[in-house]
Each structure stands twice: as structure tokens, then as C-alpha cells.
Design a protein around this motif. Structure first.
Motif, PDB file in Angstrom:
ATOM      1  N   LEU A  19      18.444 -23.515   9.493  1.00 45.51           N
ATOM      2  CA  LEU A  19      18.420 -23.253   8.056  1.00 45.51           C
ATOM      3  C   LEU A  19      17.945 -24.486   7.288  1.00 45.51           C
ATOM      4  O   LEU A  19      17.184 -24.361   6.320  1.00 45.51           O
ATOM      5  CB  LEU A  19      19.804 -22.812   7.571  1.00 45.51           C
ATOM      6  N   VAL A  20      18.360 -25.671   7.719  1.00 46.94           N
ATOM      7  CA  VAL A  20      17.896 -26.911   7.089  1.00 46.94           C
ATOM      8  C   VAL A  20      16.367 -26.966   7.133  1.00 46.94           C
ATOM      9  O   VAL A  20      15.711 -27.219   6.117  1.00 46.94           O
ATOM     10  CB  VAL A  20      18.497 -28.166   7.769  1.00 46.94           C
ATOM     11  N   LYS A  21      15.804 -26.705   8.305  1.00 44.03           N
ATOM     12  CA  LYS A  21      14.351 -26.745   8.444  1.00 44.03           C
ATOM     13  C   LYS A  21      13.678 -25.731   7.525  1.00 44.03           C
ATOM     14  O   LYS A  21      12.681 -26.049   6.865  1.00 44.03           O
ATOM     15  CB  LYS A  21      13.943 -26.499   9.899  1.00 44.03           C
ATOM     16  N   GLU A  22      14.241 -24.525   7.477  1.00 43.14           N
ATOM     17  CA  GLU A  22      13.670 -23.460   6.632  1.00 43.14           C
ATOM     18  C   GLU A  22      13.668 -23.863   5.155  1.00 43.14           C
ATOM     19  O   GLU A  22      12.686 -23.651   4.449  1.00 43.14           O
ATOM     20  CB  GLU A  22      14.449 -22.156   6.809  1.00 43.14           C
ATOM     21  N   ILE A  23      14.761 -24.441   4.705  1.00 42.36           N
ATOM     22  CA  ILE A  23      14.873 -24.822   3.288  1.00 42.36           C
ATOM     23  C   ILE A  23      13.931 -25.984   2.965  1.00 42.36           C
ATOM     24  O   ILE A  23      13.288 -26.000   1.914  1.00 42.36           O
ATOM     25  CB  ILE A  23      16.338 -25.157   2.916  1.00 42.36           C
ATOM     26  N   TYR A  24      13.823 -26.945   3.865  1.00 41.21           N
ATOM     27  CA  TYR A  24      12.896 -28.053   3.619  1.00 41.21           C
ATOM     28  C   TYR A  24      11.456 -27.549   3.527  1.00 41.21           C
ATOM     29  O   TYR A  24      10.697 -27.967   2.651  1.00 41.21           O
ATOM     30  CB  TYR A  24      13.039 -29.141   4.690  1.00 41.21           C
ATOM     31  N   LEU A  25      11.087 -26.640   4.421  1.00 39.79           N
ATOM     32  CA  LEU A  25       9.734 -26.077   4.366  1.00 39.79           C
ATOM     33  C   LEU A  25       9.522 -25.277   3.087  1.00 39.79           C
ATOM     34  O   LEU A  25       8.486 -25.399   2.431  1.00 39.79           O
ATOM     35  CB  LEU A  25       9.488 -25.180   5.589  1.00 39.79           C
ATOM     36  N   ARG A  43      18.437 -29.115  -0.995  1.00 38.33           N
ATOM     37  CA  ARG A  43      18.400 -29.896   0.241  1.00 38.33           C
ATOM     38  C   ARG A  43      19.754 -30.537   0.531  1.00 38.33           C
ATOM     39  O   ARG A  43      20.191 -30.574   1.687  1.00 38.33           O
ATOM     40  CB  ARG A  43      17.286 -30.940   0.175  1.00 38.33           C
ATOM     41  N   ARG A  44      20.417 -31.020  -0.503  1.00 39.34           N
ATOM     42  CA  ARG A  44      21.766 -31.588  -0.285  1.00 39.34           C
ATOM     43  C   ARG A  44      22.734 -30.500   0.182  1.00 39.34           C
ATOM     44  O   ARG A  44      23.546 -30.727   1.086  1.00 39.34           O
ATOM     45  CB  ARG A  44      22.279 -32.254  -1.557  1.00 39.34           C
ATOM     46  N   SER A  45      22.655 -29.334  -0.423  1.00 39.03           N
ATOM     47  CA  SER A  45      23.550 -28.237  -0.045  1.00 39.03           C
ATOM     48  C   SER A  45      23.346 -27.823   1.402  1.00 39.03           C
ATOM     49  O   SER A  45      24.304 -27.671   2.158  1.00 39.03           O
ATOM     50  CB  SER A  45      23.313 -27.006  -0.941  1.00 39.03           C
ATOM     51  N   PHE A  77      27.345 -21.132   0.365  1.00 39.56           N
ATOM     52  CA  PHE A  77      27.326 -20.231  -0.789  1.00 39.56           C
ATOM     53  C   PHE A  77      26.666 -20.898  -1.998  1.00 39.56           C
ATOM     54  O   PHE A  77      26.028 -20.227  -2.814  1.00 39.56           O
ATOM     55  CB  PHE A  77      28.732 -19.751  -1.121  1.00 39.56           C
ATOM     56  N   GLU A  78      26.826 -22.205  -2.100  1.00 42.11           N
ATOM     57  CA  GLU A  78      26.134 -22.949  -3.152  1.00 42.11           C
ATOM     58  C   GLU A  78      24.622 -22.809  -2.956  1.00 42.11           C
ATOM     59  O   GLU A  78      23.876 -22.527  -3.907  1.00 42.11           O
ATOM     60  CB  GLU A  78      26.552 -24.418  -3.095  1.00 42.11           C
ATOM     61  N   LEU A  79      24.170 -22.970  -1.720  1.00 42.95           N
ATOM     62  CA  LEU A  79      22.758 -22.819  -1.393  1.00 42.95           C
ATOM     63  C   LEU A  79      22.278 -21.399  -1.709  1.00 42.95           C
ATOM     64  O   LEU A  79      21.195 -21.209  -2.269  1.00 42.95           O
ATOM     65  CB  LEU A  79      22.506 -23.145   0.082  1.00 42.95           C
ATOM     66  N   GLU A  80      23.083 -20.428  -1.354  1.00 49.63           N
ATOM     67  CA  GLU A  80      22.709 -19.031  -1.612  1.00 49.63           C
ATOM     68  C   GLU A  80      22.466 -18.803  -3.104  1.00 49.63           C
ATOM     69  O   GLU A  80      21.492 -18.149  -3.499  1.00 49.63           O
ATOM     70  CB  GLU A  80      23.806 -18.102  -1.101  1.00 49.63           C
ATOM     71  N   THR A  81      23.312 -19.366  -3.925  1.00 52.04           N
ATOM     72  CA  THR A  81      23.148 -19.264  -5.378  1.00 52.04           C
ATOM     73  C   THR A  81      21.861 -19.943  -5.827  1.00 52.04           C
ATOM     74  O   THR A  81      21.119 -19.420  -6.667  1.00 52.04           O
ATOM     75  CB  THR A  81      24.375 -19.870  -6.090  1.00 52.04           C
ATOM     76  N   GLN A  82      21.563 -21.093  -5.265  1.00 51.70           N
ATOM     77  CA  GLN A  82      20.342 -21.819  -5.621  1.00 51.70           C
ATOM     78  C   GLN A  82      19.091 -21.047  -5.204  1.00 51.70           C
ATOM     79  O   GLN A  82      18.059 -21.081  -5.897  1.00 51.70           O
ATOM     80  CB  GLN A  82      20.370 -23.213  -5.001  1.00 51.70           C
ATOM     81  N   ILE A  83      19.176 -20.327  -4.101  1.00 50.91           N
ATOM     82  CA  ILE A  83      18.057 -19.492  -3.657  1.00 50.91           C
ATOM     83  C   ILE A  83      17.842 -18.343  -4.637  1.00 50.91           C
ATOM     84  O   ILE A  83      16.701 -18.029  -5.001  1.00 50.91           O
ATOM     85  CB  ILE A  83      18.297 -18.986  -2.223  1.00 50.91           C
TER      86      ILE A  83
END
Length: 120
Positions: A19-25, A43-45, A77-83
Motif C-alpha cells: 500500500l505504501v508503494k501504491e500511494i507513493y506512485l 504519505r505520512r499516514s 482510516f485516516e488515509l482512506e479519508t484522504q483518498i
């Protein structure tokens, strides 16, 4: 923690790294003016998820481990909200793969927390 010798063997940790890789891309294509805003926050999340799984493992205390797994779940869940926010701002449209991975990791974290709570 059982027969697992390292947090790196945990499938939930491995999926969190994916997931980290996916978000960075994904965030590479965001507008430049979001570099220190939403991109940085996402990225922090996402980095927080596998990091907290690893840190909790390293505490060698079931109570601490559960606490760090819950923190990882909160970051997820924080990341999900940001998405969702990013999609609403039309920074990207196809979030199905990432959303599926988030759901999968969430279920795995919930199961791991439940399993640890049931022991002793």
C-alpha cells in the motif's frame, strides 16, 4: 508472538508495504501545490501503517502490540479519508485497487487484534 519469527512474515505488514508503494506512485501525479499538503499527509499516514505494526511487534508486550495495531488501523482510516478527499478534488479517479487493499488490511488488523485479545 506464536510461530511467526518476525513482523516481516506477517501478511498484513507485507500488504501494508504494498500500500505504501501504491500511494507513493499515486501521489506522484498530484498537483505540485499539494506536495506539502495532501501528498505529505497521505504519505505520512500510509507509512505509519507498517511502521506501527513493526513497532508494536518490537515492544514484545501483547498490550503494547495491540495498542500499536490500533494506531496502524487509525492511520489506515485516516488515509482512506484522504483518498476520498483526493478523489473529490479530481486528483485521480480509479481508487478501486487501493480501496480494496485498505479494506483487506483493515480486516487483517481487526482479526489480529481480536486474536491477541483472545489469548490468555
Amino acid at each position: 508472538m506464536g510461530s511467526v519469527k518476525s513482523y516481516k512474515e506477517l501478511i498484513v505488514w507485507q500488504k501494508a508495504i504494498k500500500l505504501v508503494k501504491e500511494i507513493y506512485l499515486l501521489t506522484n501525479s498530484f498537483p505540485e501545490d499539494e506536495k506539502y499538503g495532501l501528498v505529505s499527509q497521505m504519505r505520512r499516514s500510509v507509512v505509519s501503517v507498517p511502521s506501527n505494526i513493526a513497532e508494536g511487534w518490537g515492544r514484545m508486550s501483547k498490550k503494547s502490540y495491540i495498542l500499536f495495531l490500533r494506531t496502524a488501523r487509525g492511520s489506515l482510516f485516516e488515509l482512506e479519508t484522504q483518498i476520498i478527499i483526493s478523489a473529490e478534488l479530481n486528483f485521480f479517479t480509479n481508487t478501486k485497487n487501493i480501496e480494496s487493499l485498505i479494506i483487506e488490511i483493515s480486516k487483517m488488523l481487526n482479526a489480529l487484534i481480536k486474536s491477541l485479545n483472545e489469548r490468555e
